[in-house]
Design a protein around this motif. Structure first.
Motif, PDB file in Angstrom:
ATOM      1  N   GLY A   1       0.681  -1.072  -0.019  1.00 31.16           N
ATOM      2  CA  GLY A   1       0.126  -0.020  -0.123  1.00 31.16           C
ATOM      3  C   GLY A   1       0.824   1.328  -0.185  1.00 31.16           C
ATOM      4  O   GLY A   1       0.405   2.256  -0.896  1.00 31.16           O
ATOM      5  N   ALA A   2       1.943   1.180   0.800  1.00 36.60           N
ATOM      6  CA  ALA A   2       2.964   2.459   0.818  1.00 36.60           C
ATOM      7  C   ALA A   2       3.524   2.510  -0.569  1.00 36.60           C
ATOM      8  O   ALA A   2       3.788   3.780  -1.058  1.00 36.60           O
ATOM      9  N   ALA A   3       3.896   1.522  -1.314  1.00 40.09           N
ATOM     10  CA  ALA A   3       4.468   1.607  -2.664  1.00 40.09           C
ATOM     11  C   ALA A   3       3.439   2.039  -3.520  1.00 40.09           C
ATOM     12  O   ALA A   3       3.812   2.897  -4.311  1.00 40.09           O
ATOM     13  N   GLU A   4       2.255   1.659  -3.495  1.00 41.44           N
ATOM     14  CA  GLU A   4       1.378   2.315  -4.362  1.00 41.44           C
ATOM     15  C   GLU A   4       1.031   3.749  -4.180  1.00 41.44           C
ATOM     16  O   GLU A   4       0.985   4.510  -5.113  1.00 41.44           O
ATOM     17  N   ARG A   5       0.854   4.109  -2.947  1.00 42.96           N
ATOM     18  CA  ARG A   5       0.524   5.567  -2.714  1.00 42.96           C
ATOM     19  C   ARG A   5       1.891   6.344  -3.014  1.00 42.96           C
ATOM     20  O   ARG A   5       1.531   7.537  -3.729  1.00 42.96           O
ATOM     21  N   THR A   6       3.109   5.706  -2.808  1.00 44.00           N
ATOM     22  CA  THR A   6       4.277   6.684  -3.226  1.00 44.00           C
ATOM     23  C   THR A   6       4.269   6.812  -4.837  1.00 44.00           C
ATOM     24  O   THR A   6       4.711   7.727  -5.495  1.00 44.00           O
ATOM     25  N   ALA A   7       4.036   5.594  -5.638  1.00 44.06           N
ATOM     26  CA  ALA A   7       3.887   5.709  -7.088  1.00 44.06           C
ATOM     27  C   ALA A   7       2.889   6.677  -7.612  1.00 44.06           C
ATOM     28  O   ALA A   7       3.082   7.373  -8.526  1.00 44.06           O
ATOM     29  N   ALA A   8       1.878   6.567  -6.851  1.00 43.76           N
ATOM     30  CA  ALA A   8       0.734   7.715  -7.450  1.00 43.76           C
ATOM     31  C   ALA A   8       1.021   9.084  -7.270  1.00 43.76           C
ATOM     32  O   ALA A   8       0.981  10.030  -8.036  1.00 43.76           O
ATOM     33  N   LEU A   9       1.897   9.437  -6.180  1.00 44.77           N
ATOM     34  CA  LEU A   9       2.408  10.589  -6.185  1.00 44.77           C
ATOM     35  C   LEU A   9       3.229  11.215  -7.383  1.00 44.77           C
ATOM     36  O   LEU A   9       3.322  12.451  -7.565  1.00 44.77           O
ATOM     37  N   TYR A  10       4.155  10.182  -7.839  1.00 48.84           N
ATOM     38  CA  TYR A  10       4.821  10.334  -8.872  1.00 48.84           C
ATOM     39  C   TYR A  10       4.211  10.292 -10.251  1.00 48.84           C
ATOM     40  O   TYR A  10       4.625  10.688 -11.365  1.00 48.84           O
ATOM     41  N   ARG A  11       3.019  10.030 -10.246  1.00 52.05           N
ATOM     42  CA  ARG A  11       2.297   9.721 -11.634  1.00 52.05           C
ATOM     43  C   ARG A  11       1.527  11.037 -11.946  1.00 52.05           C
ATOM     44  O   ARG A  11       0.833  11.223 -12.999  1.00 52.05           O
ATOM     45  N   ARG A  12       1.494  12.118 -10.905  1.00 52.74           N
ATOM     46  CA  ARG A  12       0.598  13.144 -11.026  1.00 52.74           C
ATOM     47  C   ARG A  12       1.054  13.877 -12.360  1.00 52.74           C
ATOM     48  O   ARG A  12       2.350  14.014 -12.442  1.00 52.74           O
TER      49      ARG A  12
END
Length: 322
Positions: free
Chosen positions: A311-322
């Motif tokens: 979950g932490a990895a997904e949230r981190t990846a989402a931050l950088y896909r913005r």
């Protein structure tokens, strides 16, 4: 080597009392036969060593005999001044006594060795407190140090996990660990450990306590610290680590946990990754520790921890896909 041993033998005898050959051999880590030869050598050199016969017999020096510290090598003299810890001694209220003692030792040294103190201080410094810690000693450290020296029972008000408690404690010793002071004290028949910064009051009593000659503060602390570390790491998680992840793990977890993981690591796979069983305090603590390894760790078990890291990895990846 023998000269150093002979000096040590004289200093042991100079401490007073009658010492048997067996006692001296044990302290100097040699055979009794070697002690007999060394005693003869000292006598031949004019050192007044006397043998007392009988069941309570042994070796002693002539009353009043003292040797000067002129048998020290430069390395030994410099190591002597390194053995003092001015910061902790000052915290316990012993700074002035330590300074005076060092002056007396310096005065007793030959001229060629008087620079030992300065040479040691120019080259080595011990900074005991950990980073980001308050360097000020706990307010009651001095009072507890006096109680330790005087073998005086104290009444402690202590802020424990269950709230403040009051105990009558026989203070056996003080230990400085990573910038934190601990009091080792006897309560009844048990030896217990208290963080000095959690002591809210320390009231000395008129009662003195008798020390157990067999109690070894250093040995007790080593055993208790190891026991604490083992009890703290109550759970185990299974992870895969890249070669970089295995190196980074050393900086993310406790030393005892890293050793257990590294020693029990399975063989590396085709990509060089290894699977390890990692002792941890709890799943939440393991989560915070393993996040520091980023993509160099994969949690295999338990599923709860795997989901948290994913979950932490997904949230981190989402931050950088913005």
């Amino acid at each position: 080597m023998r000269v150093s041993r002979l000096i040590s033998l004289v200093l042991l005898l100079q401490a007073g009392g009658v010492r048997t050959a067996a006692e001296l051999a044990e302290q100097l880590e040699v055979s009794e036969r070697t002690i007999y030869r060394d005693i003869l050598a000292l006598s031949a050199a004019g050192v007044p060593v006397y043998a007392e016969q009988g069941r309570a017999g042994g070796y002693r020096l002539l009353d009043g005999y003292r040797t000067r510290l002129n048998g020290l090598s430069r390395a030994e003299a410099e190591a002597l001044f390194l053995s003092g810890l001015p910061g902790p001694a000052r915290d316990m209220g012993l700074g002035e006594a330590l300074a005076t003692a060092e002056l007396k030792v310096s005065a007793a040294l030959p001229d060629a060795l008087r620079s030992a103190s300065g040479r040691a201080r120019q080259r080595f410094h011990l900074d005991a407190p950990g980073w980001f810690r308050d360097a000020e000693p706990p307010p009651l450290l001095g009072a507890l140090a006096r109680a330790v020296w005087e073998d005086r029972v104290v009444t402690l008000a202590y802020a424990g996990k269950a709230g403040e408690v009051t105990r009558s404690v026989a203070p056996l010793g003080l230990v400085l660990k990573n910038g934190v002071w601990y009091l080792v004290g006897r309560v009844g028949a048990d030896a217990r450990t208290y963080r000095v910064d959690r002591v809210r009051a320390a009231t000395p009593t008129e009662e003195r306590f008798a020390r157990d000659d067999g109690f070894d503060l250093a040995a007790f602390w080593v055993a208790r610290a190891a026991e604490f570390e083992r009890a703290l790491l109550a759970e185990t998680v299974t992870v895969r680590l890249s070669p970089a992840g295995l190196r980074l793990l050393r900086m993310s977890v406790e030393a005892i946990a890293y050793r257990a993981a590294a020693e029990g690591a399975g063989p590396p796979d085709a990509e060089g990754w290894v699977t390890v069983a990692l002792p941890v305090e709890s799943v939440p603590v393991a989560y915070s520790q393993l996040l520091a390894l980023g993509p160099d760790v994969e949690v295999l078990d338990p599923p709860e921890l795997r989901a948290m890291v994913a979950g932490a990895a997904e949230r981190t990846a989402a931050l950088y896909r913005r």
